[in-house]
Enzyme design. Structure first.
Site, mmCIF file in Angstrom:
data_model
loop_
_atom_site.group_PDB
_atom_site.id
_atom_site.type_symbol
_atom_site.label_atom_id
_atom_site.label_comp_id
_atom_site.label_asym_id
_atom_site.label_seq_id
_atom_site.Cartn_x
_atom_site.Cartn_y
_atom_site.Cartn_z
ATOM 1 N N GLY A 128 50.358 45.727 37.240
ATOM 2 C CA GLY A 128 50.812 46.859 36.422
ATOM 3 C C GLY A 128 49.990 48.110 36.714
ATOM 4 O O GLY A 128 50.535 49.206 36.868
ATOM 5 N N GLU A 181 55.010 45.881 30.780
ATOM 6 C CA GLU A 181 54.826 44.783 29.825
ATOM 7 C C GLU A 181 53.915 43.792 30.532
ATOM 8 O O GLU A 181 54.331 43.105 31.450
ATOM 9 C CB GLU A 181 56.193 44.185 29.473
ATOM 10 C CG GLU A 181 56.191 43.473 28.148
ATOM 11 C CD GLU A 181 55.817 42.024 28.334
ATOM 12 O OE1 GLU A 181 54.592 41.725 28.243
ATOM 13 O OE2 GLU A 181 56.703 41.207 28.574
ATOM 14 N N LYS A 234 63.677 43.393 41.649
ATOM 15 C CA LYS A 234 63.001 42.387 42.484
ATOM 16 C C LYS A 234 62.526 41.222 41.625
ATOM 17 O O LYS A 234 61.669 41.400 40.749
ATOM 18 C CB LYS A 234 61.795 42.979 43.210
ATOM 19 C CG LYS A 234 61.297 41.997 44.277
ATOM 20 C CD LYS A 234 59.899 42.274 44.760
ATOM 21 C CE LYS A 234 58.837 41.500 44.043
ATOM 22 N NZ LYS A 234 58.889 40.051 44.176
ATOM 23 N N CYS A 239 53.455 35.631 28.100
ATOM 24 C CA CYS A 239 52.524 36.754 27.907
ATOM 25 C C CYS A 239 52.078 36.871 26.451
ATOM 26 O O CYS A 239 50.957 37.277 26.171
ATOM 27 C CB CYS A 239 53.164 38.050 28.383
ATOM 28 S SG CYS A 239 54.825 38.293 27.762
ATOM 29 N N GLY A 288 54.569 41.647 34.171
ATOM 30 C CA GLY A 288 53.750 40.775 34.992
ATOM 31 C C GLY A 288 52.279 40.960 34.663
ATOM 32 O O GLY A 288 51.926 41.305 33.530
ATOM 33 N N SER A 289 51.441 40.766 35.644
ATOM 34 C CA SER A 289 49.997 40.795 35.390
ATOM 35 C C SER A 289 49.501 42.228 35.195
ATOM 36 O O SER A 289 50.081 43.177 35.725
ATOM 37 C CB SER A 289 49.258 40.143 36.556
ATOM 38 O OG SER A 289 49.505 40.878 37.736
ATOM 39 N N THR A 290 48.403 42.344 34.470
ATOM 40 C CA THR A 290 47.838 43.673 34.226
ATOM 41 C C THR A 290 47.401 44.313 35.546
ATOM 42 O O THR A 290 47.601 45.508 35.750
ATOM 43 C CB THR A 290 46.647 43.551 33.246
ATOM 44 O OG1 THR A 290 47.166 43.012 32.023
ATOM 45 C CG2 THR A 290 46.012 44.896 32.954
ATOM 46 N N GLU A 295 43.474 35.979 30.115
ATOM 47 C CA GLU A 295 44.781 35.336 29.979
ATOM 48 C C GLU A 295 44.815 34.122 30.902
ATOM 49 O O GLU A 295 44.666 34.256 32.118
ATOM 50 C CB GLU A 295 45.878 36.327 30.376
ATOM 51 C CG GLU A 295 47.263 35.772 30.179
ATOM 52 C CD GLU A 295 48.360 36.783 30.493
ATOM 53 O OE1 GLU A 295 48.307 37.409 31.562
ATOM 54 O OE2 GLU A 295 49.265 36.933 29.660
HETATM 55 P P1 TAP Z 1 52.226 39.303 39.307
HETATM 56 O O1 TAP Z 1 51.565 39.349 40.627
HETATM 57 O O2 TAP Z 1 51.983 40.386 38.349
HETATM 58 O O3 TAP Z 1 53.808 39.188 39.620
HETATM 59 C C1 TAP Z 1 54.809 39.759 38.845
HETATM 60 C C2 TAP Z 1 55.847 40.423 39.736
HETATM 61 O O4 TAP Z 1 55.264 41.520 40.431
HETATM 62 C C3 TAP Z 1 56.396 39.520 40.829
HETATM 63 O O5 TAP Z 1 57.765 39.840 41.056
HETATM 64 C C4 TAP Z 1 55.555 39.898 42.020
HETATM 65 O O6 TAP Z 1 56.150 39.592 43.250
HETATM 66 C C5 TAP Z 1 55.463 41.392 41.831
HETATM 67 N N1 TAP Z 1 54.368 42.042 42.521
HETATM 68 C C6 TAP Z 1 53.198 41.504 42.954
HETATM 69 N N2 TAP Z 1 52.434 42.456 43.526
HETATM 70 C C7 TAP Z 1 53.120 43.616 43.451
HETATM 71 C C8 TAP Z 1 52.861 44.944 43.865
HETATM 72 N N3 TAP Z 1 51.715 45.286 44.450
HETATM 73 N N4 TAP Z 1 53.793 45.887 43.637
HETATM 74 C C9 TAP Z 1 54.946 45.573 43.030
HETATM 75 N N5 TAP Z 1 55.259 44.326 42.615
HETATM 76 C C10 TAP Z 1 54.357 43.361 42.816
HETATM 77 O O7 TAP Z 1 51.914 37.966 38.614
HETATM 78 P P2 TAP Z 1 51.465 36.614 39.339
HETATM 79 O O8 TAP Z 1 50.565 36.848 40.494
HETATM 80 O O9 TAP Z 1 52.696 35.890 39.645
HETATM 81 O O10 TAP Z 1 50.627 35.929 38.209
HETATM 82 C C11 TAP Z 1 49.241 36.211 38.086
HETATM 83 C C12 TAP Z 1 48.827 36.258 36.654
HETATM 84 O O11 TAP Z 1 49.548 37.278 36.020
HETATM 85 C C13 TAP Z 1 49.160 34.996 35.853
HETATM 86 O O12 TAP Z 1 48.173 34.056 35.950
HETATM 87 C C14 TAP Z 1 49.282 35.547 34.483
HETATM 88 O O13 TAP Z 1 48.034 35.632 33.866
HETATM 89 C C15 TAP Z 1 49.811 36.939 34.699
HETATM 90 N N6 TAP Z 1 51.261 37.032 34.479
HETATM 91 C C16 TAP Z 1 51.646 37.664 33.369
HETATM 92 C C17 TAP Z 1 52.981 37.776 33.099
HETATM 93 C C18 TAP Z 1 53.408 38.473 31.860
HETATM 94 S S1 TAP Z 1 54.894 38.281 31.341
HETATM 95 N N7 TAP Z 1 52.591 39.240 31.215
HETATM 96 C C19 TAP Z 1 53.937 37.241 33.955
HETATM 97 C C20 TAP Z 1 53.513 36.614 35.119
HETATM 98 C C21 TAP Z 1 52.154 36.515 35.371
HETATM 99 P P3 TAP Z 1 55.823 38.183 43.945
HETATM 100 O O14 TAP Z 1 56.285 37.126 43.027
HETATM 101 O O15 TAP Z 1 56.615 38.268 45.193
HETATM 102 O O16 TAP Z 1 54.331 38.155 44.171
#
Ligand code: TAP
Length: 519
Positions: free
Chosen positions: A281, A298, A224, A332, A276-278, A429
């Site tokens: 995770g 990660e 996804k 990240c 993605g986000s902690t 972060e």
């Molecule tokens: P996340 O919500 O963690 O999104 C990452 C992925 O997880 C996306 O594909 C998202 O889908 C999916 N996702 C969201 N909720 C989920 C759930 N309950 N179960 C399974 N998958 C789920 O990140 P974000 O909201 O886009 O960003 C928020 C913060 O996270 C950022 O500000 C940043 O600090 C951090 N972040 C960290 C990283 C890394 S590489 N460490 C990457 C991105 C963001 P959708 O896109 O459809 O919501």
């Protein structure tokens, strides 16, 4: 599946553009005087060097990629993906549902049992080599699509994301028929179906980090992508077809987080990988707890980039700039905390401000652009909120005076000094072009401050002394420590974190282990 086309690169017409751009919260008083550098109105400003969009055809609507075919979402709903640099809608994207996730998992399970697990590993390797070659052949198309969908500068998608993605497939292709050497003395076996959820900051590269080792180890995949950056994953579906990858080996299900959750919790999915986000995770780890699935997470980071007084200062300035402003800081492992030795702090920060004044912010499609657009309005607001908290908590903000485009989500590169370790900008972060500076006097103090974080993904050390590099690197609680460089990625090197940065490793032989069970 609908396949109506719009002209190359054109946006669908009937969807209204998003609201006006979000202004960087930078009171005039804290903005530096106009730069004398290469940006803005300087006589030395670079002429525009826009990359052509002609190579890319963005369709009006995209479906799900299930069992080798494009399919309409079962609920009939779509979401819109936007160009963050212009706020224009790019395409309508299928909103996959749990029922679609179920169909994709069924296809992946069938492909695993009937085809992929029966193939000789050498044959699996051939598909991976083929995918790598196709990515190289279509690299410009991928780079332009990635930049339009994510906002990252074309220079980075062209020179980093796409070549590294191809390199990952090439590297893991080499492992496909040598798995016994990855787990000596044991019998390596694939898990079966793996579920993968990826973020928006490196859409194609994270897909490659996930899919390449999974396929090399003999698994099939349901992935996804993030909702704001689905286009290169959908273009990758086309690469799978072009490579004649057997149906169902790779399935791409676009949709919201809840659809990601139904993928990872499905009992037929034996192994889960998430970046993605902690917070998400943690939700995933709780959601699959007790199911006996393999899990790699990660997650976020708050890396210290430590500059000692004996460092080559100009190189260190470059490394600090690369560490935090690469991909707008939406990384990240970004070096978002600058730890600089007190004896050189003043001089170092002066050189850093000079360098920051030279950064070119703007159209990500311009080959001269250093800092592109922030991925989404929500992310802009999140960065703005954290920057405002830094000002409110008493840190000193500095931003170069640069013209930002009037449309799109752009954020000025930001430097904070007078930062206390308790400030939110030093602990959380930010995932944006924001650097928090903390000073130190001794090596021990540097180590203590660097480790004073809930995260543990990466760190950087700048010093001329090899012995100090070894001493500090072994004392830092970070999965990756770069010395006199930063943000270096290589498919052969493992990457991953400690503490709230997650667990498991991606890349290298270690990245393969996660996709194997061995008896
Ligand atoms: P996340 O919500 O963690 O999104 C990452 C992925 O997880 C996306 O594909 C998202 O889908 C999916 N996702 C969201 N909720 C989920 C759930 N309950 N179960 C399974 N998958 C789920 O990140 P974000 O909201 O886009 O960003 C928020 C913060 O996270 C950022 O500000 C940043 O600090 C951090 N972040 C960290 C990283 C890394 S590489 N460490 C990457 C991105 C963001 P959708 O896109 O459809 O919501």
């Amino acid at each position: 599946m609908p396949s109506d086309q719009t002209p190359k690169g054109a946006a669908p017409r009937r969807t209204p553009a998003r609201a006006a751009s979000v202004a960087t919260p930078a009171p005039a008083a804290i903005v530096a005087p106009a730069s004398s550098g290469l940006a803005g109105n300087s006589p030395w400003a670079y002429a525009p060097a826009p990359e052509s969009r002609e190579i890319v055809t963005i369709r009006q609507r995209y479906g799900l990629f299930i069992d080798g075919k494009e399919r309409a979402p079962s609920g009939g709903e779509v979401t819109i993906t936007y160009n963050p640099a212009t706020e224009e809608p790019l395409a309508e994207i299928a909103k996959g549902t749990p029922a679609d996730a179920d169909r994709a998992i069924e296809a992946a399970d069938r492909a695993y049992r009937k085809v992929w697990s029966k193939l000789h590993p050498r044959e699996r390797a051939k598909y991976l080599y083929r995918i790598s070659r196709i990515l190289q052949e279509r690299s410009r198309e991928f780079a332009v699509t990635e930049t339009m969908d994510s906002g990252k500068p074309i220079r980075e998608s062209r020179d980093v994301d796409v070549p590294l993605a191809a390199a990952h497939f090439w590297y893991y292709a080499g492992w496909a028929d040598k798995l016994q050497y990855a787990v000596p003395g044991r019998r390596p076996e694939a898990h079966g179906v793996v579920g993968q959820v990826i973020p928006w900051n490196f859409p194609l590269l994270m897909l490659a980090w996930k899919i390449a080792p999974a396929l090399a180890a003999g698994n099939t995949v349901v992935l996804k992508p993030a909702s704001t950056t689905p286009l290169t994953a959908l273009l990758f579906a086309d690469v799978c077809r072009q490579a004649e990858l057997p149906d169902g080996v790779v399935n791409i299900v676009t949709g919201p987080g809840s659809t990601g959750m139904s993928i990872v919790t499905d009992p037929r999915v034996a192994k889960v990988a998430f970046t993605g986000s902690t917070s998400v995770g943690v939700t995933i780890a709780k959601g699959i707890a007790g199911q006996g699935k393999g899990l790699t997470l990660e997650l976020g980071g708050k890396a210290a980039n430590i500059v000692f007084e004996d460092a080559a200062l100009d190189q260190a300035v470059e490394g600090v700039v690369n560490g935090i402003f690469f991909n707008q800081g939406e990384v990240c492992c970004a070096g978002s905390r600058l730890l600089v030795q007190e004896s050189i702090a003043e001089e170092f920060l002066a050189r850093l401000r000079d360098r920051m004044s030279m950064l070119r912010i703007g159209d990500p499609m311009d080959k001269n652009t250093d800092i592109g657009a922030i991925n989404s309005k929500a992310q802009m607001e999140s960065i703005g909120e954290l920057v405002a908290s830094g000002v409110a908590e008493g840190a000193q903000i500095w931003q170069p005076a640069c013209d930002l485009p009037t449309r799109g989500w752009f954020f000025r590169p930001t430097l904070f000094t007078n930062v206390a370790q308790s400030h939110r900008i030093a602990r959380e972060e930010i995932f944006g072009p924001v650097l928090a500076t903390i000073t130190f006097r001794t090596v021990a103090e540097a180590i203590e401050k660097a480790n004073n974080t809930a995260y543990g993904l990466s760190a950087g050390i700048w010093t001329e002394k090899g012995s100090r590099i070894l001493q500090v690197a072994s004392a830092l609680k970070a999965g990756v420590v770069w010395a006199n460089t930063f943000n270096r990625f290589d498919p052969t090197a493992p990457f991953g974190g400690y503490k709230e940065s997650g667990y498991g490793r991606e890349g290298g032989m270690q990245g393969l282990h996660a996709y194997l069970r061995s008896s």
